[in-house]
Design a protein around this motif. Structure first.
Motif, PDB file in Angstrom:
ATOM      1  N   GLY A 193       0.780  -1.230   0.000  1.00 43.04           N
ATOM      2  CA  GLY A 193       0.000   0.000   0.000  1.00 43.04           C
ATOM      3  C   GLY A 193       0.812   1.280   0.000  1.00 43.04           C
ATOM      4  O   GLY A 193       0.304   2.352   0.330  1.00 43.04           O
ATOM      5  N   SER A 194       2.095   1.192  -0.394  1.00 44.34           N
ATOM      6  CA  SER A 194       2.951   2.377  -0.330  1.00 44.34           C
ATOM      7  C   SER A 194       3.027   3.136  -1.651  1.00 44.34           C
ATOM      8  O   SER A 194       3.851   4.023  -1.806  1.00 44.34           O
ATOM      9  N   PHE A 195       2.161   2.774  -2.632  1.00 44.22           N
ATOM     10  CA  PHE A 195       2.096   3.495  -3.894  1.00 44.22           C
ATOM     11  C   PHE A 195       0.849   4.383  -3.892  1.00 44.22           C
ATOM     12  O   PHE A 195      -0.230   3.945  -3.501  1.00 44.22           O
ATOM     13  N   LEU A 196       0.999   5.608  -4.330  1.00 44.63           N
ATOM     14  CA  LEU A 196      -0.130   6.538  -4.391  1.00 44.63           C
ATOM     15  C   LEU A 196      -0.301   7.053  -5.809  1.00 44.63           C
ATOM     16  O   LEU A 196       0.653   7.558  -6.410  1.00 44.63           O
ATOM     17  N   GLU A 197      -1.507   6.913  -6.337  1.00 41.24           N
ATOM     18  CA  GLU A 197      -1.827   7.453  -7.656  1.00 41.24           C
ATOM     19  C   GLU A 197      -2.036   8.962  -7.536  1.00 41.24           C
ATOM     20  O   GLU A 197      -3.011   9.416  -6.937  1.00 41.24           O
ATOM     21  N   ILE A 198      -1.122   9.743  -8.087  1.00 39.55           N
ATOM     22  CA  ILE A 198      -1.204  11.195  -7.953  1.00 39.55           C
ATOM     23  C   ILE A 198      -2.419  11.759  -8.676  1.00 39.55           C
ATOM     24  O   ILE A 198      -2.936  12.822  -8.320  1.00 39.55           O
ATOM     25  N   ASP A 199      -2.925  11.021  -9.694  1.00 39.73           N
ATOM     26  CA  ASP A 199      -4.094  11.523 -10.409  1.00 39.73           C
ATOM     27  C   ASP A 199      -5.322  11.571  -9.512  1.00 39.73           C
ATOM     28  O   ASP A 199      -6.216  12.396  -9.712  1.00 39.73           O
ATOM     29  N   LYS A 200      -5.364  10.716  -8.493  1.00 41.28           N
ATOM     30  CA  LYS A 200      -6.486  10.766  -7.554  1.00 41.28           C
ATOM     31  C   LYS A 200      -6.524  12.097  -6.825  1.00 41.28           C
ATOM     32  O   LYS A 200      -7.587  12.696  -6.627  1.00 41.28           O
ATOM     33  N   ILE A 201      -5.347  12.559  -6.407  1.00 44.41           N
ATOM     34  CA  ILE A 201      -5.290  13.841  -5.708  1.00 44.41           C
ATOM     35  C   ILE A 201      -5.552  14.978  -6.669  1.00 44.41           C
ATOM     36  O   ILE A 201      -6.263  15.948  -6.348  1.00 44.41           O
ATOM     37  N   ALA A 202      -5.000  14.889  -7.891  1.00 44.18           N
ATOM     38  CA  ALA A 202      -5.208  15.950  -8.882  1.00 44.18           C
ATOM     39  C   ALA A 202      -6.684  16.143  -9.177  1.00 44.18           C
ATOM     40  O   ALA A 202      -7.170  17.284  -9.314  1.00 44.18           O
ATOM     41  N   LYS A 203      -7.428  15.039  -9.251  1.00 50.20           N
ATOM     42  CA  LYS A 203      -8.860  15.145  -9.587  1.00 50.20           C
ATOM     43  C   LYS A 203      -9.675  15.734  -8.447  1.00 50.20           C
ATOM     44  O   LYS A 203     -10.755  16.261  -8.669  1.00 50.20           O
ATOM     45  N   THR A 204      -9.152  15.656  -7.207  1.00 52.04           N
ATOM     46  CA  THR A 204      -9.861  16.308  -6.110  1.00 52.04           C
ATOM     47  C   THR A 204      -9.702  17.813  -6.176  1.00 52.04           C
ATOM     48  O   THR A 204     -10.595  18.557  -5.761  1.00 52.04           O
ATOM     49  N   LYS A 205      -8.579  18.275  -6.708  1.00 60.84           N
ATOM     50  CA  LYS A 205      -8.340  19.716  -6.828  1.00 60.84           C
ATOM     51  C   LYS A 205      -8.942  20.287  -8.106  1.00 60.84           C
ATOM     52  O   LYS A 205      -9.427  21.422  -8.135  1.00 60.84           O
ATOM     53  N   PHE A 206      -8.908  19.482  -9.179  1.00 63.27           N
ATOM     54  CA  PHE A 206      -9.446  19.943 -10.484  1.00 63.27           C
ATOM     55  C   PHE A 206     -10.595  19.026 -10.892  1.00 63.27           C
ATOM     56  O   PHE A 206     -10.428  18.144 -11.742  1.00 63.27           O
ATOM     57  N   PRO A 207     -11.762  19.197 -10.305  1.00 61.08           N
ATOM     58  CA  PRO A 207     -12.869  18.255 -10.521  1.00 61.08           C
ATOM     59  C   PRO A 207     -13.437  18.246 -11.932  1.00 61.08           C
ATOM     60  O   PRO A 207     -14.139  17.312 -12.308  1.00 61.08           O
ATOM     61  N   ASN A 208     -13.137  19.275 -12.740  1.00 63.09           N
ATOM     62  CA  ASN A 208     -13.717  19.344 -14.079  1.00 63.09           C
ATOM     63  C   ASN A 208     -12.817  18.717 -15.146  1.00 63.09           C
ATOM     64  O   ASN A 208     -13.155  18.764 -16.334  1.00 63.09           O
ATOM     65  N   LEU A 209     -11.687  18.162 -14.740  1.00 69.62           N
ATOM     66  CA  LEU A 209     -10.821  17.502 -15.723  1.00 69.62           C
ATOM     67  C   LEU A 209     -11.389  16.139 -16.083  1.00 69.62           C
ATOM     68  O   LEU A 209     -11.972  15.469 -15.263  1.00 69.62           O
TER      69      LEU A 209
END
Length: 209
Positions: A193-209
């Motif tokens: 569980g030590s890998f994090l998908e950065i796109d998950k965080i990006a989509k929380t900040k930019f919800p319209n992408l």
């Protein structure tokens, strides 16, 4: 990313915040009344909260022209680049990365974070099995490590220990696929569980992408 010609983000209203909260499917995401986003992640048996920032609904496209309008930036000016083509080189490079982590080069909100990516030669023939991972890329502030698995032939123990170290968060895009392809070179690899998908965080900040 730079601001480029992008218009300033609009201040979220109660209605947009409520809508964003209601449409957030990730239970690790929380949005407060002012639109500030927090992403909670469990790392090494600890819950870590990342302050993502205020949602920006004005960013609506990743098309080439939209990307071209952004300012260029260099996150690693003067960074040292270590290329490992042997197991011995890989051990030295991973050791240097560990030392950089101890010096705080990857410290983000209280945990050690390493940028992570892999490269694999594509397959253009239908029915042919995928190729093995050829290159592993790791980065912290001031140091970039490139491990040539295509030349080494397998995953050195030092690199495996780093990948399986739950106290070091590996952050990238498509990490789930990377973990799967790495497992072909290293059966039994357990990243815990030590890998994090950065796109998950990006989509929380930019919800319209």
């Amino acid at each position: 990313f730079g601001a480029g010609d992008r218009p300033p983000a609009k201040k979220p209203t109660d209605e947009t915040v409520a809508k964003a909260t209601a449409t957030t499917s990730d239970e690790n995401v929380a949005v407060d009344a002012a639109g500030h986003v927090t992403y909670t992640l469990k790392v090494a048996d600890r819950e870590i909260q990342f302050a993502v920032g205020v949602r920006e609904e004005s960013v609506q496209s990743l098309a080439k022209d939209a990307i071209a309008a952004l300012d260029l930036f260099d996150m690693t000016p003067g960074a040292r680049v270590l290329v490992a083509a042997t197991s011995k080189d890989a051990d030295a490079a991973v050791r240097a990365l560990r030392e950089a982590l101890r010096d705080g080069a990857g410290r983000v909100q209280g945990i050690d974070v390493v940028g992570f990516d892999t490269e694999t030669k594509p397959v253009f023939v239908a029915g042919r099995p995928p190729n093995d991972v050829a290159l592993v890329q790791l980065a912290v502030r001031g140091l970039i490590v490139l491990v040539r698995l295509d030349l080494i032939g397998g995953i050195p123990d030092s690199l495996r220990r780093l990948l399986e170290d739950a106290s070091v968060l590996k952050v990238g895009v498509g990490c789930a696929g990377d973990e799967q392809t790495l497992s072909r070179r290293c059966p039994g690899l357990d990243v815990r569980g030590s890998f994090l998908e950065i796109d998950k965080i990006a989509k929380t900040k930019f919800p319209n992408l």
